[in-house]
Design a protein around this motif. Structure first.
Motif, PDB file in Angstrom:
ATOM      1  N   LEU A  23      65.624  31.523   6.902  1.00  0.00           N
ATOM      2  CA  LEU A  23      65.646  31.865   5.496  1.00  0.00           C
ATOM      3  C   LEU A  23      64.441  31.737   4.662  1.00  0.00           C
ATOM      4  O   LEU A  23      63.956  32.301   3.916  1.00  0.00           O
ATOM      5  CB  LEU A  23      66.946  31.220   4.793  1.00  0.00           C
ATOM      6  CG  LEU A  23      67.163  31.630   3.290  1.00  0.00           C
ATOM      7  CD1 LEU A  23      67.487  33.204   3.263  1.00  0.00           C
ATOM      8  CD2 LEU A  23      68.277  30.937   2.657  1.00  0.00           C
TER       9      LEU A  23
ATOM     10  N   ASN B  44      61.189  33.537   5.884  1.00  0.00           N
ATOM     11  CA  ASN B  44      61.284  35.039   5.459  1.00  0.00           C
ATOM     12  C   ASN B  44      61.187  35.091   3.865  1.00  0.00           C
ATOM     13  O   ASN B  44      60.209  36.184   3.524  1.00  0.00           O
ATOM     14  CB  ASN B  44      62.817  35.564   5.952  1.00  0.00           C
ATOM     15  CG  ASN B  44      62.674  35.909   7.386  1.00  0.00           C
ATOM     16  OD1 ASN B  44      61.727  35.711   8.093  1.00  0.00           O
ATOM     17  ND2 ASN B  44      63.947  36.054   7.996  1.00  0.00           N
ATOM     18  N   VAL B  45      61.676  34.274   3.041  1.00  0.00           N
ATOM     19  CA  VAL B  45      61.412  34.111   1.827  1.00  0.00           C
ATOM     20  C   VAL B  45      60.079  33.989   1.158  1.00  0.00           C
ATOM     21  O   VAL B  45      59.325  34.544   0.430  1.00  0.00           O
ATOM     22  CB  VAL B  45      62.560  33.621   1.062  1.00  0.00           C
ATOM     23  CG1 VAL B  45      62.209  33.162  -0.634  1.00  0.00           C
ATOM     24  CG2 VAL B  45      63.935  33.924   1.269  1.00  0.00           C
TER      25      VAL B  45
ATOM     26  N   THR C 192      57.176  35.422   9.483  1.00  0.00           N
ATOM     27  CA  THR C 192      58.248  35.917   9.099  1.00  0.00           C
ATOM     28  C   THR C 192      59.047  36.362  10.301  1.00  0.00           C
ATOM     29  O   THR C 192      58.443  36.873  11.249  1.00  0.00           O
ATOM     30  CB  THR C 192      58.402  37.111   7.943  1.00  0.00           C
ATOM     31  OG1 THR C 192      57.841  38.161   8.808  1.00  0.00           O
ATOM     32  CG2 THR C 192      57.780  36.853   6.792  1.00  0.00           C
TER      33      THR C 192
ATOM     34  N   SER D 174      69.716  36.732   2.298  1.00  0.00           N
ATOM     35  CA  SER D 174      68.355  36.887   2.747  1.00  0.00           C
ATOM     36  C   SER D 174      67.473  38.098   2.278  1.00  0.00           C
ATOM     37  O   SER D 174      66.363  37.895   1.940  1.00  0.00           O
ATOM     38  CB  SER D 174      68.348  36.975   4.417  1.00  0.00           C
ATOM     39  OG  SER D 174      68.784  35.724   4.916  1.00  0.00           O
TER      40      SER D 174
ATOM     41  N   ALA E 227      66.858  37.622  -1.556  1.00  0.00           N
ATOM     42  CA  ALA E 227      65.829  36.683  -1.803  1.00  0.00           C
ATOM     43  C   ALA E 227      64.540  36.946  -1.485  1.00  0.00           C
ATOM     44  O   ALA E 227      63.646  36.846  -2.046  1.00  0.00           O
ATOM     45  CB  ALA E 227      66.681  35.157  -1.124  1.00  0.00           C
ATOM     46  N   GLY E 228      64.586  37.812  -0.472  1.00  0.00           N
ATOM     47  CA  GLY E 228      63.193  38.421  -0.008  1.00  0.00           C
ATOM     48  C   GLY E 228      62.725  39.203  -1.024  1.00  0.00           C
ATOM     49  O   GLY E 228      61.684  39.274  -1.446  1.00  0.00           O
TER      50      GLY E 228
ATOM     51  N   ALA F 167      61.747  37.385  -4.158  1.00  0.00           N
ATOM     52  CA  ALA F 167      60.364  36.536  -3.636  1.00  0.00           C
ATOM     53  C   ALA F 167      59.332  37.563  -3.771  1.00  0.00           C
ATOM     54  O   ALA F 167      58.159  37.064  -4.304  1.00  0.00           O
ATOM     55  CB  ALA F 167      60.476  35.801  -2.447  1.00  0.00           C
TER      56      ALA F 167
END
Length: 132
Positions: A40, A43-44, A83, A111, A114-115, A118
């Motif tokens: 997580l 990736n973020v 990522t 996920s 949040a991605g 971000a």
């Protein structure tokens, strides 16, 4: 059209660096029972940095050979290796196989959301550099 050997090398080296960074983060954070926090996090953070990078590059003007090397080396290479949406898919599979449906849904949706947030934050920060 074939990519130049230099660009292939730039992406390859960048990917190796990004993957090494992800490996380090995964081993520093470790694993937990339900939510794979390391995946997580990478990736973020990767989504944020990709939004920032691409926004800054787009504001710098038309793509030049040097900007192409930066975009491919950092974006496709480093951040593409850092990522890991394939690990996200595998971890979702594992959660579902363990009948942890609520955790799988929360992790998967969380996920992606949040991605996106971000990435938008990276774009917004990248856009701020042009303000007086």
């Amino acid at each position: 059209m074939r990519p130049s050997p230099l660009l292939v090398l730039v992406v390859t080296v960048g990917g190796a660096l990004g993957t090494t960074g992800r490996y380090a983060v995964t081993h520093l954070i470790g694993t937990t029972h339900l939510i794979p926090w390391a995946t997580l996090l990478v990736n973020v953070v990767g989504a944020f940095l990709l939004g920032l990078l691409l926004e800054r590059l787009s504001r710098a003007g038309p793509e030049t050979p040097a900007r192409q090397v930066v975009r491919l080396g950092l974006g496709t290479g480093v951040l593409g290796g850092f990522t890991t949406y394939s690990a996200l898919a595998l971890e979702l599979h594992d959660l579902l196989a363990a009948a942890e449906v609520a955790a799988a849904v929360a992790y998967g949706v969380g996920s992606v959301c949040a991605g996106l947030v971000a990435c938008a934050g990276g774009i917004a920060l990248g856009a701020r550099g042009d303000r007086p």
